[in-house]
Design a protein around this motif. Structure first.
Motif, short mmCIF file in Angstrom:
data_model
loop_
_atom_site.label_atom_id
_atom_site.label_comp_id
_atom_site.label_asym_id
_atom_site.label_seq_id
_atom_site.Cartn_x
_atom_site.Cartn_y
_atom_site.Cartn_z
N UNK A 168 0.81 -1.22 0.00
CA UNK A 168 0.00 0.00 0.00
C UNK A 168 0.85 1.27 0.00
N UNK A 171 2.31 1.72 -3.46
CA UNK A 171 1.31 2.13 -4.44
C UNK A 171 0.94 3.60 -4.27
N UNK A 497 -16.13 4.04 7.24
CA UNK A 497 -14.78 3.78 6.74
C UNK A 497 -13.78 4.32 7.74
N UNK A 498 -12.65 3.66 7.84
CA UNK A 498 -11.59 4.21 8.68
C UNK A 498 -10.92 5.32 7.89
N UNK A 506 -4.89 9.61 1.83
CA UNK A 506 -5.11 8.19 2.07
C UNK A 506 -6.54 7.79 1.73
N UNK A 509 -8.59 6.24 -2.61
CA UNK A 509 -9.32 5.10 -3.17
C UNK A 509 -10.83 5.32 -3.15
N UNK A 516 -10.80 2.15 -5.95
CA UNK A 516 -11.34 0.82 -5.68
C UNK A 516 -12.47 0.87 -4.66
N UNK A 517 -12.64 2.01 -3.98
CA UNK A 517 -13.74 2.13 -3.01
C UNK A 517 -14.59 3.38 -3.30
#
Lengths: 615, 321
Positions: A168, A171, A497-498, A506, A509, A516-517
């Motif tokens: 992570x 990326x 979500x955290x 961060x 996403x 992806x989210x």
């Protein structure tokens, strides 16, 4: 006669047994109100630790008051315990936490300001795209081997940039398809060169540094990297740099750390930290068991939730613990609206076209937002231990847009929004869109999460006031995730979500249109987004540009704008943030709880007071 | 020789059973909509690449038949595979199996050492005060749900402070002396053993009583009495040997339940045993771990029955022919 005697005897037995289990009710006056929750304690934070050189060794000197040596702190982890002790392969919070206790990073976060402050590194200098980092002279790993530039080089080049373990961080650092490069200037100086300015970079340097001589002792270490430092590793052989090193791990029972005698932080009397001899984490299965263990005196610190806060606050004065308010939670809870207008492989719409029209109508989303009674949720679901949330960044984020004040429930405004888009109520009070379709949709959340279920019930009631027909369907967590990430066939969903209160990037996403989210308008992985909505385009640009701005104030402007967009467009309707409350025994000194870092982040400074001091 | 042949035959019968059990459980678990990666997918800081890597590592990208083939192949070679978090299944099971065995042996030992004599007493003194009392206690034991009883005892432990709240060892266990370790473990074991003991003694005691009553009523006991044998000799030499036969079959089943029978109690007491491990594995669809535990369960059941049969061969001459 005999029979009656037996009968009485048994009744007596049951009575005695029952009596010992009943506890007197807590009087009404002890109930914890939301006003208490918001009252911040005055905490006198010590100055940030500073560098000090003694006999050619660059120590870090804690500025907190000096304490006593010895003692232990017993904390807990809920769940199954760590899955690995390797901080580079950890994907779950518990394993990462264990890794971060044993391994320090080059930098850490100041608990009060959120700024980056040196840890293993002594200092840093930014020259354009170059980050020159100076390490401490003379500091050692727990086995006595010096910590040098080689270890930093190894960590970043051979583990992170090489793509081993959890990638992570790597990326995140791919900037325009390129990775930063790292070179060694001398034994105690390294230089990172970035392809371009990249603001989130410095914070990534809080990643732990690995001991090269330990990680590479086996010839094919990189092939077995995923199983290296597994939970079966012998504790005494693990080489670490943090304040504590592993003493033992007993599966499903506990993780015990003991102090690292070579730790490079000293106190004002120039004695080595940490004060505590041992740091124990008991592995408990669930929150109820944790509470029982705290009651039984087996735990020193506990995070409290909802109703238990009132119970503990009521007993605090007569007890041996103190309750700290750690401020709003770093995670966010929201109702997401599925704005997906695409078709699946079989040519069928993910979302019914009739519903698509509603969900893509900003007025419709605004109506949902204004109809939602967040205060009511805070009072009834969070039992007053929460604050309404309106922004995409959590309330303790250093990038929080404070201009977005939010609003209270306004059912008239919500109805006027609906009217604007041609929605109307029929004589039975049921809402129809302008084409006459009844407004009816499903509301999902994960079954078993009682907090979210309660929120859904309240949200359903709020929306029914507008005449919407809401079918609440709690789903098993895995099926829910499948809906979110795979089949996209949902309407409204309450999720959480955290988040990071320090680094909005961060959340990329979630906010990038190809993320992806990207819940509210999820696109299949690997496909370019050709049908971006206007605000999605702007979000993409904001996240691209903001990550290049190194100056905080300049950067914040962009993140303010992104929160404003979400607030206006309302693809996710934020609900509330629970407040984190922790109880810890009074015998511990040097507690400086912070909303960013929690209660025991400065574990090396915490000590056990003498018994007289406790009173 | 005959015995050996019998044992071999029984062992061969096990193989189709294991195949059927494994196929059914594998497909049920895999076809359920539980995704081992669900939690990772909802973590904003986990990138797509990590997810793909995990999918490949767990073999989730292959068709289900292939997955089963891979699993069965490595199982035959004695490799139980890795859990969804990358640890070796065999290691995980080994960590926990010992704890569960301690608990199970304590319970079995206690129930048998007290259950059999109590059963005999209530049979011999049928309808006496002591028989009635035992019957009431047995009914209470059978009626109280183990889950509820465990929670009550936990609250009891918290309120009085007499017992530790769950677990098997204290946090300073490794610093204790050998004697300290033993007492520490015993201290932790009292409550879970009490729960399981209460549940299982009720059944065993009643069973023993019923068997004993049957036997005491039989002709050969009457004959022995008529012959003028002492009551002690009648009960322990003649009646007991016959009455205990059905219980040996029961022991076989109990052996199978040793490793997995107490999941609920283990969960409440946070006992670090296999039951809790398996429960958590099922929730997460951690296929290798679940399969391994199911296989162990089936094998234990078969072995338990086998042992019971062999014991019966020894105690009961009628079967030997």
């Amino acid at each position: 006669m005999k029979r009656i005697l037996y009968f009485i005897f048994i009744l007596l037995l049951i009575f005695i047994f029952g009596k010992s289990c009943i506890k007197a009710d807590i009087p009404e006056s002890n109930t914890f109100s939301s006003a208490n929750a918001e009252a911040e304690q005055e905490i006198d934070y010590p100055k940030s630790p500073r560098n000090i050189t003694i006999n050619n060794i660059d120590y870090l000197q804690s500025q907190a008051p000096c304490g006593n040596y010895g003692g232990e702190l017993i904390s807990s982890i809920i769940g199954e315990g760590p899955k690995t002790f390797n901080p580079f392969t950890a994907t779950d919070a518990t394993s990462s936490e264990m890794g971060s206790i044993m391994y320090d990073g080059l930098f850490t976060t100041n608990a009060v300001t959120g700024n980056i402050v040196p840890k293993l590194a002594k200092s840093y200098e930014i020259k354009g795209n170059d980050y020159i980092i100076t390490l401490r002279h003379g500091i050692k790993w727990s086995d006595g081997v010096p910590i040098t530039a080689e270890d930093v080089l190894f960590t970043w080049n051979d583990i992170v940039f090489a793509g081993l373990g959890n990638t992570s961080v790597r990326d995140m650092l791919i900037i325009n398809g390129k990775l930063p490069t790292l070179t060694k200037l001398d034994d105690y100086t390294v230089k990172f060169t970035l392809p371009t300015q990249f603001a989130p970079f410095l914070r990534q340097l809080t990643l732990p540094i690995a001991p090269k001589h330990y990680f590479t002792q086996k010839p094919d270490w990189d092939k077995n990297f995923d199983t290296f430092l597994s939970t079966t590793t012998k504790p005494e052989e693990i080489v670490s740099s943090g304040a504590f090193r592993l003493k033992e791990y007993v599966a499903a029972q506990r993780v015990v750390f003991k102090k690292n005698p070579n730790y490079y932080e000293i106190n004002l009397k120039r004695q080595r930290l940490p004060y505590l001899e041992k740091l124990v984490f008991l592995i408990v299965g669930d929150f109820n068991n944790e509470i029982l263990k705290f009651e039984g005196g087996e735990l020193d610190v506990i995070g409290l939730k909802g109703g238990t806060v009132a119970l503990y606050k009521g007993k605090e004065a007569k007890s041996d613990y103190k309750i700290y308010n750690l401020g709003p939670d770093t995670g966010t809870m929201f109702a997401a609206i599925n704005m997906n207008t695409r078709k699946n492989k079989d040519g069928k719409f993910y979302v019914d076209p009739v519903k698509q029209r509603w969900f893509n109508d900003r007025n419709f989303r605004a109506a949902i937002d204004y109809a939602t009674d967040r205060n009511n949720m805070v009072i009834n679901v969070a039992q007053g231990i929460g604050i309404p949330l309106f922004t995409a960044e959590s309330l303790n984020s250093i990038y929080l847009n404070k201009n977005l004040k939010g609003h209270s429930k306004d059912i008239n405004l919500a109805e006027s929004y609906l009217k604007k888009s041609g929605f109307y109520k029929d004589s039975n009070g049921i809402l129809h869109d302008k084409y006459g379709n009844t407004v009816e949709f499903n509301l999902y959340t994960n079954a078993g999460n009682t907090e979210r279920e309660a929120v859904c019930v309240m949200l359903k009631q709020d929306l029914e006031e507008l005449g919407m027909k809401v079918n609440f369907k709690p789903l098993e967590f895995n099926s829910l995730v499948n809906k979110l990430t795979n089949s996209y066939d949902w309407d409204l969903m309450v999720m959480g979500l955290t988040g990071s209160p320090l680094e909005p990037h961060s959340g990329k996403n979630v906010w990038y249109s190809t993320g992806s989210l990207h819940l509210f308008n999820q696109r299949p992985a690997g496909k370019p987004a050709t049908d971006k909505l206007n605000f999605e385009k702007e979000l993409d640009d904001i996240f691209d540009i903001a990550s290049l701005k190194v100056n905080f104030a300049e950067r914040k402007k962009y993140y303010d704008r992104y929160q404003e967009i979400i607030y206006n467009e309302k693809p996710l309707i934020y609900l509330y943030s629970p407040i984190r409350i922790s109880a810890i025994r009074r015998k511990f000194g040097n507690l400086f709880p912070s909303s960013l870092m929690g209660l025991t982040y400065n574990i090396e400074e915490i000590f056990v007071k003498n018994t007289e001091e406790t009173k | 020789m005959k015995l050996l042949k019998y044992i071999l035959k029984r062992i061969f019968q096990v193989i189709p059973l294991l195949v059927i059990v494994s196929v059914i459980s594998f497909f049920i678990i895999r076809l359920s909509p539980v995704d081992p990666l669900a939690e990772l997918k909802l973590n904003p800081s986990i990138s797509q690449e990590v997810l793909q890597k995990e999918t490949r590592r767990l073999g989730l990208d292959k068709p289900i038949i292939v997955q089963y083939g891979l699993w069965a192949g490595s199982f035959i070679r004695g490799d139980l595979g890795i859990t969804s978090s990358g640890e070796k299944v065999s290691v995980k099971i080994k960590e926990r199996a010992f704890n569960t065995l301690i608990l199970a042996f304590c319970v079995v030992f206690m129930t048998w050492i007290t259950g059999i004599p109590l059963g005999i007493i209530s049979a011999v003194k049928q309808n006496s005060a002591i028989d009635r009392l035992l019957m009431v206690l047995a009914s209470v034991g059978m009626a109280v749900p183990s889950f509820f009883f465990a929670i009550l005892l936990l609250i009891f432990a918290v309120k009085t402070g007499w017992f530790p709240v769950g677990g098997l060892t204290s946090h300073n266990f490794s610093d204790l002396s050998l004697w300290g370790k033993i007492t520490d473990m015993a201290h932790h074991l009292v409550l879970p053993v009490t729960v399981l003991f209460t549940i299982s003694i009720a059944g065993l005691q009643r069973q023993m009583r019923a068997n004993m009553l049957d036997v005491l009523d039989s002709d050969y006991v009457k004959f022995a009495r008529a012959k003028g044998l002492s009551e002690f000799k009648i009960i322990f030499k003649h009646a007991l040997r016959n009455a205990i036969n059905p219980l040996i079959t029961l022991l076989g089943f109990e052996f199978a339940g040793l490793l997995s029978g107490a999941a609920l109690t283990e969960y409440v007491f946070q006992y670090p045993g296999l039951g809790r491990l398996i429960l958590e594995a099922v929730m997460k669809s951690d296929i290798n771990l679940v399969m391994a535990s199911l296989m162990i369960g089936s094998i234990m059941l078969v072995i338990g029955n086998l042992i019971a049969d062999i014991l019966l061969l020894i105690t009961d001459p009628r079967i030997r022919t």
